[in-house]
Design a protein around this motif. Sequence first.
Motif, PDB file in Angstrom:
ATOM      1  N   GLU A  98       0.661  -1.280   0.007  1.00  7.82           N
ATOM      2  CA  GLU A  98       0.138  -0.036  -0.174  1.00  7.82           C
ATOM      3  C   GLU A  98       1.017   1.278  -0.093  1.00  7.82           C
ATOM      4  O   GLU A  98       0.298   2.148  -0.330  1.00  7.82           O
ATOM      5  N   SER A  99       2.082   1.200   0.350  1.00  9.32           N
ATOM      6  CA  SER A  99       2.798   2.396   0.867  1.00  9.32           C
ATOM      7  C   SER A  99       4.159   2.428   0.029  1.00  9.32           C
ATOM      8  O   SER A  99       4.739   1.233  -0.263  1.00  9.32           O
ATOM      9  N   VAL A 100       4.836   3.475  -0.330  1.00 10.68           N
ATOM     10  CA  VAL A 100       6.108   3.603  -0.618  1.00 10.68           C
ATOM     11  C   VAL A 100       6.667   4.280   0.598  1.00 10.68           C
ATOM     12  O   VAL A 100       6.400   5.252   1.558  1.00 10.68           O
ATOM     13  N   ASN A 101       7.977   3.638   1.200  1.00 12.68           N
ATOM     14  CA  ASN A 101       8.701   3.958   2.241  1.00 12.68           C
ATOM     15  C   ASN A 101      10.146   4.687   2.143  1.00 12.68           C
ATOM     16  O   ASN A 101      10.673   3.846   1.400  1.00 12.68           O
ATOM     17  N   ILE A 102      10.038   5.730   2.733  1.00 11.59           N
ATOM     18  CA  ILE A 102      11.236   6.404   2.378  1.00 11.59           C
ATOM     19  C   ILE A 102      12.246   6.751   3.681  1.00 11.59           C
ATOM     20  O   ILE A 102      11.507   7.347   4.643  1.00 11.59           O
ATOM     21  N   TYR A 103      13.302   6.406   3.610  1.00 12.16           N
ATOM     22  CA  TYR A 103      14.360   6.818   4.939  1.00 12.16           C
ATOM     23  C   TYR A 103      15.283   7.699   4.484  1.00 12.16           C
ATOM     24  O   TYR A 103      15.845   7.811   3.353  1.00 12.16           O
ATOM     25  N   THR A 104      15.051   8.780   5.539  1.00 11.00           N
ATOM     26  CA  THR A 104      16.380  10.007   5.284  1.00 11.00           C
ATOM     27  C   THR A 104      16.373  10.687   6.697  1.00 11.00           C
ATOM     28  O   THR A 104      15.334  10.837   7.378  1.00 11.00           O
ATOM     29  N   ARG A 105      17.515  10.597   7.109  1.00 13.04           N
ATOM     30  CA  ARG A 105      17.982  11.503   8.305  1.00 13.04           C
ATOM     31  C   ARG A 105      17.098  11.069   9.323  1.00 13.04           C
ATOM     32  O   ARG A 105      16.482  12.055  10.020  1.00 13.04           O
ATOM     33  N   GLY A 106      16.957   9.828   9.826  1.00 11.68           N
ATOM     34  CA  GLY A 106      16.502   9.619  11.010  1.00 11.68           C
ATOM     35  C   GLY A 106      15.068   9.181  10.870  1.00 11.68           C
ATOM     36  O   GLY A 106      14.496   9.161  12.008  1.00 11.68           O
ATOM     37  N   THR A 107      14.380   9.382   9.778  1.00 12.51           N
ATOM     38  CA  THR A 107      12.770   9.455   9.805  1.00 12.51           C
ATOM     39  C   THR A 107      12.581   8.424   8.416  1.00 12.51           C
ATOM     40  O   THR A 107      12.976   8.422   7.572  1.00 12.51           O
ATOM     41  N   LEU A 108      11.489   7.852   8.921  1.00 16.61           N
ATOM     42  CA  LEU A 108      10.834   7.005   7.953  1.00 16.61           C
ATOM     43  C   LEU A 108       9.414   7.590   7.533  1.00 16.61           C
ATOM     44  O   LEU A 108       8.493   7.488   8.465  1.00 16.61           O
ATOM     45  N   TYR A 109       9.248   7.900   6.156  1.00 14.72           N
ATOM     46  CA  TYR A 109       8.250   8.601   5.726  1.00 14.72           C
ATOM     47  C   TYR A 109       7.514   7.553   4.886  1.00 14.72           C
ATOM     48  O   TYR A 109       7.984   6.635   4.152  1.00 14.72           O
ATOM     49  N   ARG A 110       6.156   7.490   5.124  1.00 16.10           N
ATOM     50  CA  ARG A 110       5.191   6.470   4.454  1.00 16.10           C
ATOM     51  C   ARG A 110       4.189   7.091   3.477  1.00 16.10           C
ATOM     52  O   ARG A 110       3.489   8.031   4.211  1.00 16.10           O
ATOM     53  N   ILE A 111       4.247   6.978   2.200  1.00 19.94           N
ATOM     54  CA  ILE A 111       3.497   7.435   1.439  1.00 19.94           C
ATOM     55  C   ILE A 111       2.488   6.544   0.429  1.00 19.94           C
ATOM     56  O   ILE A 111       2.885   5.311   0.382  1.00 19.94           O
ATOM     57  N   SER A 112       1.357   6.890   0.142  1.00 20.16           N
ATOM     58  CA  SER A 112       0.490   5.970  -0.413  1.00 20.16           C
ATOM     59  C   SER A 112       0.807   5.813  -2.013  1.00 20.16           C
ATOM     60  O   SER A 112       1.232   6.595  -2.644  1.00 20.16           O
ATOM     61  N   ARG A 113       0.924   4.386  -2.137  1.00 18.58           N
ATOM     62  CA  ARG A 113       1.503   4.030  -3.795  1.00 18.58           C
ATOM     63  C   ARG A 113       0.309   4.731  -4.850  1.00 18.58           C
ATOM     64  O   ARG A 113       1.025   5.149  -5.796  1.00 18.58           O
ATOM     65  N   PRO A 114      -0.843   4.546  -4.570  1.00 15.46           N
ATOM     66  CA  PRO A 114      -1.909   5.052  -5.605  1.00 15.46           C
ATOM     67  C   PRO A 114      -1.689   6.558  -5.732  1.00 15.46           C
ATOM     68  O   PRO A 114      -1.969   7.074  -6.926  1.00 15.46           O
ATOM     69  N   THR A 115      -1.614   7.413  -4.859  1.00 13.93           N
ATOM     70  CA  THR A 115      -1.758   8.908  -4.867  1.00 13.93           C
ATOM     71  C   THR A 115      -0.450   9.644  -4.498  1.00 13.93           C
ATOM     72  O   THR A 115      -0.693  11.056  -4.948  1.00 13.93           O
ATOM     73  N   GLY A 116       0.310   9.266  -3.850  1.00 14.88           N
ATOM     74  CA  GLY A 116       1.533   9.908  -3.394  1.00 14.88           C
ATOM     75  C   GLY A 116       1.291  10.795  -2.055  1.00 14.88           C
ATOM     76  O   GLY A 116       2.086  11.375  -1.527  1.00 14.88           O
ATOM     77  N   ASP A 117       0.211  10.554  -1.461  1.00 19.21           N
ATOM     78  CA  ASP A 117      -0.431  11.511  -0.287  1.00 19.21           C
ATOM     79  C   ASP A 117       0.365  10.565   0.789  1.00 19.21           C
ATOM     80  O   ASP A 117       0.590   9.520   0.831  1.00 19.21           O
ATOM     81  N   GLU A 118       0.396  11.334   2.160  1.00 18.59           N
ATOM     82  CA  GLU A 118       0.769  10.527   3.118  1.00 18.59           C
ATOM     83  C   GLU A 118      -0.058   9.598   3.871  1.00 18.59           C
ATOM     84  O   GLU A 118      -1.366   9.667   3.833  1.00 18.59           O
ATOM     85  N   TYR A 119       0.802   8.320   3.902  1.00 22.93           N
ATOM     86  CA  TYR A 119      -0.130   7.170   4.105  1.00 22.93           C
ATOM     87  C   TYR A 119      -0.232   7.089   5.781  1.00 22.93           C
ATOM     88  O   TYR A 119      -1.332   6.772   5.935  1.00 22.93           O
ATOM     89  N   LEU A 120       0.808   7.146   6.511  1.00 24.78           N
ATOM     90  CA  LEU A 120       0.814   7.123   7.789  1.00 24.78           C
ATOM     91  C   LEU A 120       1.767   8.238   8.264  1.00 24.78           C
ATOM     92  O   LEU A 120       2.706   8.699   7.455  1.00 24.78           O
TER      93      LEU A 120
END
Length: 168
Positions: A98-120
């Motif tokens: 469901e999500s694209v998970n992006i790690y940078t600078r000590g933080t894990l960002y999770r965005i929606s695969r279909p829309t690119g919006d914040e997932y969690l």
Amino acid sequence: PGGLRMTPVIYNDTIIIVDQMGVVVFINPETGEVEKQIQTKARKPIALPVTISEESVYFADSTGHIVCIDLGKDLVKWERDLFDENMAIYHQLECGAESVNIYTRGTLYRISRPTGDEYLPPLSHVSSPPLYKDGTLYFGTTEGFFVSIDEKSGTIGMKINIGQKMTT
């Protein structure tokens, strides 16, 4: 223009790479000919391979701009800036169901695969890029734990104290 600094990826007998001007280039490996190109708003992508999952290509540039290309339609599905300010992403993006998970600078960002919006909401105190398997994300924390979380709910599954922070 500007060169090709990313790591190429082979997908369905085609080489996929992104140039420094944000153009996704599809190359026939037998002839060396460019078969097609898709322009994005990305600039100076980091020298990592794109992530391919379920007929989509995902990648980030050196400013934190994230791109999703629909391979079935040969077009940009969505693009977005992950941050308010430029922040490079130096790790390959990890796709879940469901999500694209992006790690940078000590933080894990999770965005929606279909829309690119914040997932969690983002997770802080993360020390390593995530790994996805069967609905679960695995990563290290700055407190020295190896943890798993459910992709959909964000609920912590296991939490193992390994005594030091993981970085890869």
